[in-house]
Motif scaffolding. Structure first.
Motif, mmCIF file in Angstrom:
data_model
loop_
_atom_site.group_PDB
_atom_site.id
_atom_site.type_symbol
_atom_site.label_atom_id
_atom_site.label_comp_id
_atom_site.label_asym_id
_atom_site.label_seq_id
_atom_site.Cartn_x
_atom_site.Cartn_y
_atom_site.Cartn_z
ATOM 1 N N LEU A 105 -51.992 70.103 47.229
ATOM 2 C CA LEU A 105 -53.519 71.012 47.447
ATOM 3 C C LEU A 105 -54.554 70.302 46.731
ATOM 4 C CD1 LEU A 105 -52.042 74.443 46.231
ATOM 5 C CD2 LEU A 105 -52.607 74.033 48.455
ATOM 6 N N ASN A 108 -54.898 66.658 49.474
ATOM 7 C CA ASN A 108 -54.923 66.942 50.647
ATOM 8 C C ASN A 108 -55.894 68.064 51.237
ATOM 9 O OD1 ASN A 108 -53.068 64.642 51.095
ATOM 10 N ND2 ASN A 108 -51.305 66.121 51.083
ATOM 11 N N GLN A 109 -55.985 69.041 50.289
ATOM 12 C CA GLN A 109 -56.772 70.396 50.746
ATOM 13 C C GLN A 109 -57.965 70.391 49.843
ATOM 14 O OE1 GLN A 109 -53.114 71.030 50.810
ATOM 15 N NE2 GLN A 109 -53.676 70.364 53.306
#
Length: 341
Positions: A105, A108-109
């Motif tokens: 999270l 990558n996010q």
């Protein structure tokens, strides 16, 4: 009519029946479960210092403490489950899943580190919730339930990570547990301090609260606890959920220690957590032991691994030594349990 022979035989009162004398060492270890592991830890450390004078080097001690932080937390969660006469074979998979969620999270996010940590902690809590439901609602034996979820959590973690090692950028909240605190030549990380705080909190909860007394009671005799009104189902469920949260904290500590999140972590995490708990005096039969003993157990494992490595002993014999320690610990536990309560 009373005969002379009958009159000469004095009545034997119940309290005059001779009692078998207890072994004082056996009784002492029963009353203080952490005393044995502490003695083993001290003796082992002294022996390894004699073998290699670098053992007590501040740098070496710092490394050992940093390495024991993650296993110490896994063993802590494992211990409260074992105290209820259960076991969790999915601890390593739960921790890996949690850390992959946290790092994935954040990297990558683009989720802020603190929020990523909280979501990863919820993921770890969910693993405990699943195990707790299987054991309490569906009545699946803990060994079978967690053996099954070991495969499930491992597969989910691998699928989520897609085989990648995820490295948070410098300054990310997830790396805070790896921050070094210098005390002269001795270094300690915030992850080690978090582990110690967790042990204090769980120790107080077990020793000073009704919940803790219920945990011991359930582990000692589940049916008797139910008959006296203890909500055994809720106690068991709460133990697995609490352990899940601890595994999530272990995931955070592991990310900070190594600087990344990976599924390629030691495959012996489950056994290591059980080993530390058992060596630390937590009875595999439930209802006996204290978590400070688990901390001593985790340190004993690390001391043996480090000491034997400094002595040039091959890995094969290090594993042999750990196996012997477990066998001895279980044997001693069986001996101690013979003490009359």
């Amino acid at each position: 009519m009373t005969t002379t022979a009958d009159a000469e035989v004095p009545a034997t009162e119940p309290d005059e029946i001779p009692q078998q004398r207890q072994n004082p060492v056996q009784a002492m270890l029963h009353a203080h479960p952490s005393l044995g592991p502490f003695a083993v830890l001290v003796v082992a450390a002294v022996v390894f210092e004699i073998i290699n004078v670098r053992f007590f080097n501040p740098a070496n001690l710092s490394i050992m403490l940093q390495q024991v932080a993650m296993i110490g937390l896994l063993a802590l969660g494992q211990s409260i489950i074992i105290l209820t006469a259960g076991i969790d074979l999915s601890v390593g998979a739960a921790m890996i899943l949690s850390q992959m969620v946290m790092a994935g999270l954040a990297v990558n996010q683009g989720v802020p580190g603190l929020l990523a940590f909280l979501i990863g902690l919820i993921a770890a809590l969910a693993t405990g919730l699943v195990n707790g439901l299987l054991v309490t609602r569906f009545r699946v034996p803990p060994f079978i339930a967690t053996l099954g979820t070991l495969g499930v959590f491992t597969a989910v973690g691998l699928k989520y990570a897609n085989g990648q090692t995820i490295t948070p950028s410098g300054g990310n909240f997830l790396l805070w547990t790896g921050k070094i605190i210098k005390l002269g030549t001795f270094h300690i990380t915030t992850g080690v301090l978090i582990m110690l705080v967790a042990y204090i909190l769980v120790g107080v909860a077990l020793g000073r609260t009704a919940w803790g007394r219920h945990v011991y009671s359930v582990g000692d005799d589940l049916e008797a606890s139910r008959l006296v009104g203890i909500p055994t189902t809720r106690v068991l469920f709460s133990v697995y959920v609490a352990a899940g949260v601890i595994f999530g904290i272990a995931a955070w500590v592991q990310i900070g220690r190594v600087g990344d999140a990976s599924t390629n972590i030691s495959s012996t995490l489950n056994l290591d957590s059980i080993t530390a708990a058992v060596i630390g005096g937590i009875s595999l039969f439930g209802g006996r032991g204290v978590v400070v003993g688990t901390l001593f157990g985790a340190l004993i494992v690390q001391v043996f691994q480090n000491g034997l490595a400094l002595a040039g002993v091959p890995d094969l014999y290090q594993q042999l030594a750990e196996g012997v320690l477990v066998i001895l610990a279980v044997t001693v536990d069986q001996w101690i349990r013979k003490v009359r309560r």
